[in-house]
Write an enzyme that holds these catalytic residues in place. Structure first.
Site, mmCIF file in Angstrom:
data_model
loop_
_atom_site.group_PDB
_atom_site.id
_atom_site.type_symbol
_atom_site.label_atom_id
_atom_site.label_comp_id
_atom_site.label_asym_id
_atom_site.label_seq_id
_atom_site.Cartn_x
_atom_site.Cartn_y
_atom_site.Cartn_z
ATOM 1 N N TYR A 1 0.811 -1.118 0.215
ATOM 2 C CA TYR A 1 0.071 0.170 -0.282
ATOM 3 C C TYR A 1 0.897 1.259 0.070
ATOM 4 C CZ TYR A 1 -3.241 3.661 1.757
ATOM 5 O OH TYR A 1 -4.139 4.715 1.973
ATOM 6 N N ASP B 1 9.238 2.817 -0.293
ATOM 7 C CA ASP B 1 8.395 3.469 0.518
ATOM 8 C C ASP B 1 8.468 3.110 1.966
ATOM 9 O OD1 ASP B 1 6.127 4.276 1.804
ATOM 10 O OD2 ASP B 1 4.362 3.456 0.532
ATOM 11 N N LYS C 1 4.812 8.766 9.084
ATOM 12 C CA LYS C 1 4.562 8.237 10.569
ATOM 13 C C LYS C 1 5.730 8.625 11.625
ATOM 14 C CE LYS C 1 2.272 4.203 8.526
ATOM 15 N NZ LYS C 1 0.994 4.119 8.860
HETATM 16 N N1 PLP Z 1 2.881 4.109 2.371
HETATM 17 C C1 PLP Z 1 3.042 3.115 3.415
HETATM 18 C C2 PLP Z 1 3.963 2.206 3.274
HETATM 19 C C3 PLP Z 1 2.038 3.276 4.532
HETATM 20 O O1 PLP Z 1 2.047 2.075 5.335
HETATM 21 C C4 PLP Z 1 1.028 4.254 4.437
HETATM 22 C C5 PLP Z 1 0.076 4.332 5.536
HETATM 23 O O2 PLP Z 1 -0.301 3.514 6.065
HETATM 24 C C6 PLP Z 1 1.075 5.285 3.268
HETATM 25 C C7 PLP Z 1 2.299 5.029 2.378
HETATM 26 C C8 PLP Z 1 0.218 6.418 3.195
HETATM 27 O O3 PLP Z 1 0.442 7.147 4.379
HETATM 28 P P1 PLP Z 1 -0.625 8.107 4.706
HETATM 29 O O4 PLP Z 1 -1.753 7.340 5.278
HETATM 30 O O5 PLP Z 1 0.013 9.279 5.884
HETATM 31 O O6 PLP Z 1 -1.335 9.084 3.608
#
Ligand code: PLP
Length: 404
Positions: A144, A239, A267
């Site tokens: 994700y 990511d 985060k």
């Molecule tokens: N990328 C990863 C690996 C994530 O775990 C998340 C959210 O859980 C995101 C992107 C998206 O981040 P946000 O919820 O701050 O938009």
């Protein structure tokens, strides 16, 4: 355990907020029952509106390795709030946090702050397309990367290889350039890249997958992606929104010793306030406006409260020994779940890395989205509620990691 007040609050929320929540998984949709409305947190504990106390293994989906309301973070945020909450003009705090990130994360020299992981990934993909002059991106099923249109591609099915929209409202055009491969399947990725080699701008991956449950990369997977990208001229994007400052202080790239071209963070680096970032070498990051021609902006980007919280958090995490403690505790949890699964004849697959751990109620080892989806959702729901009753707050879905 009484949850009458949470149920009342949920009813009121349902009338005015879609599904009663501001992010879908909070609604307990896959485990059933009433989401607990949280009133406060303290260290590893959260307290709900009925006065129940839980040990929290969600920690705002990984954002809080120091726990809730850590005194250093509270002090930093309140001191900054007295001086002002946002200016829409540069502050020294942004440079101070950037310097810490660049010192920690091996592949990063320059950073641009944004407000969410979604924005970080969306912007990194834009930069990758601009830098390579190519259109297509490769992602992995079950990973994700936030909810920007081009990355909301249904995972798992072969049809998804050419990007079917994962939700109504995303047009086929928006995902037409997104190709999907299976996590941990290097030959699948290699095949895609061979077929579309000089059209692929970037390969984006969660170096440790945390959004289909916790799935570790098999040895050679990340190294192989690095090699494929270098060979074909695609950029490798890690990511690390979830793994940054959590798997290790320098993220998964420091843990595995594999260097991406661009890194997305979120985060932990915001200390529990809304902040995220993308970064990489100067040569790439200088393409971002106003230094370069790739436009990207944000009213609250580099928000002073979030910067103060991030600095306080990183300064605490940087002290020696913390990741050893997190890793040992996560390892003990995974081992405990594995052993009790064996004793009670429930099939369990468990894993841990740094401050992340997780388990699947599944017979077979889980290494990709296909095997993750074979896990027993019905058993998980039962286990989740039994743990909640005993004051243990796990993520309300089997397809999520647990956080220490
Ligand atoms: N990328 C990863 C690996 C994530 O775990 C998340 C959210 O859980 C995101 C992107 C998206 O981040 P946000 O919820 O701050 O938009």
């Amino acid at each position: 355990m009484n949850s009458a007040r949470s149920a009342e609050l949920y009813e009121s929320a349902l009338a005015v907020i879609p599904g009663g929540v501001n992010s879908p998984v909070r609604a307990f949709g896959s485990v059933g029952g009433t989401p607990r409305f949280i009133e406060r947190g303290e260290g590893p504990w959260i307290f709900d509106a009925d006065g129940n106390r839980y040990i929290d293994f969600v920690l705002s989906w990984g954002a809080l390795p120091l726990g809730h309301a850590h005194p250093d973070v509270v002090e930093a945020v309140t001191a900054q709030a007295r001086r002002g909450t946002t200016f829409g003009a540069p502050t020294a705090l942004e440079t101070a946090l950037t310097e810490r990130i660049a010192a920690a994360v091996p592949s990063i020299e320059m950073v641009r702050f944004v407000s969410s992981g979604t924005e970080a990934v969306m912007s990194a993909v834009r930069l990758a397309r601009a830098a390579t002059g190519r259109r297509r991106i490769v992602k992995f099923a079950g990973c994700y990367h936030g909810h920007s249109d081009s990355l909301l591609v249904a995972g798992g099915s072969g049809l998804a290889t050419f990007g079917l929209p994962g939700t109504p409202g995303v047009t086929p055009g928006a995902v037409a350039e997104t190709l999907t491969a299976e996590f941990n399947d290097l030959s699948g990725a290699a095949e895609l890249m061979e077929r579309h080699g000089n059209e692929i701008a970037a390969v984006i991956v969660e170096p440790v997958a945390g959004n289909m449950g916790l799935v570790l990369p098999v040895p050679g997977f990340l190294e192989g992606l690095r090699e494929l990208c270098s060979k074909t001229g695609a950029l490798l994007i890690f990511d690390e929104v979830m793994t940054g400052f959590r798997v290790a202080y320098g993220g998964a790239q420091a843990h595995f010793g594999v260097m991406p071209d661009l890194t997305c963070l979120g985060k932990v680096m915001g200390g529990g306030l809304p902040a995220a970032a993308y970064g990489g070498p100067r040569s790439l990051m200088r393409r971002i406006a106003p230094a370069g021609d790739v436009y990207q902006a944000g009213t609250l980007s580099g928000n002073p409260l979030a910067m103060a919280a991030g600095i306080a958090t990183l300064d605490h995490l940087r002290q020696g020994g913390i990741y050893e403690l997190l890793g040992a505790a996560s390892g003990r949890m995974a081992e405990g779940v594995r052993v009790s699964g064996g004793e009670s004849r429930v099939p369990v697959q468990a894993a841990a890395i740094g401050g992340m751990w997780g388990f699947f109620l599944a017979d077979e080892a889980v290494r990709d989205f296909r095997s993750a989806r074979a896990a027993r959702a019905d058993l998980f729901a039962e286990f989740f509620h039994a743990m909640l009753e005993r004051g243990v707050y796990l993520p309300p879905s089997q397809f999520e990691a647990c956080f220490m």
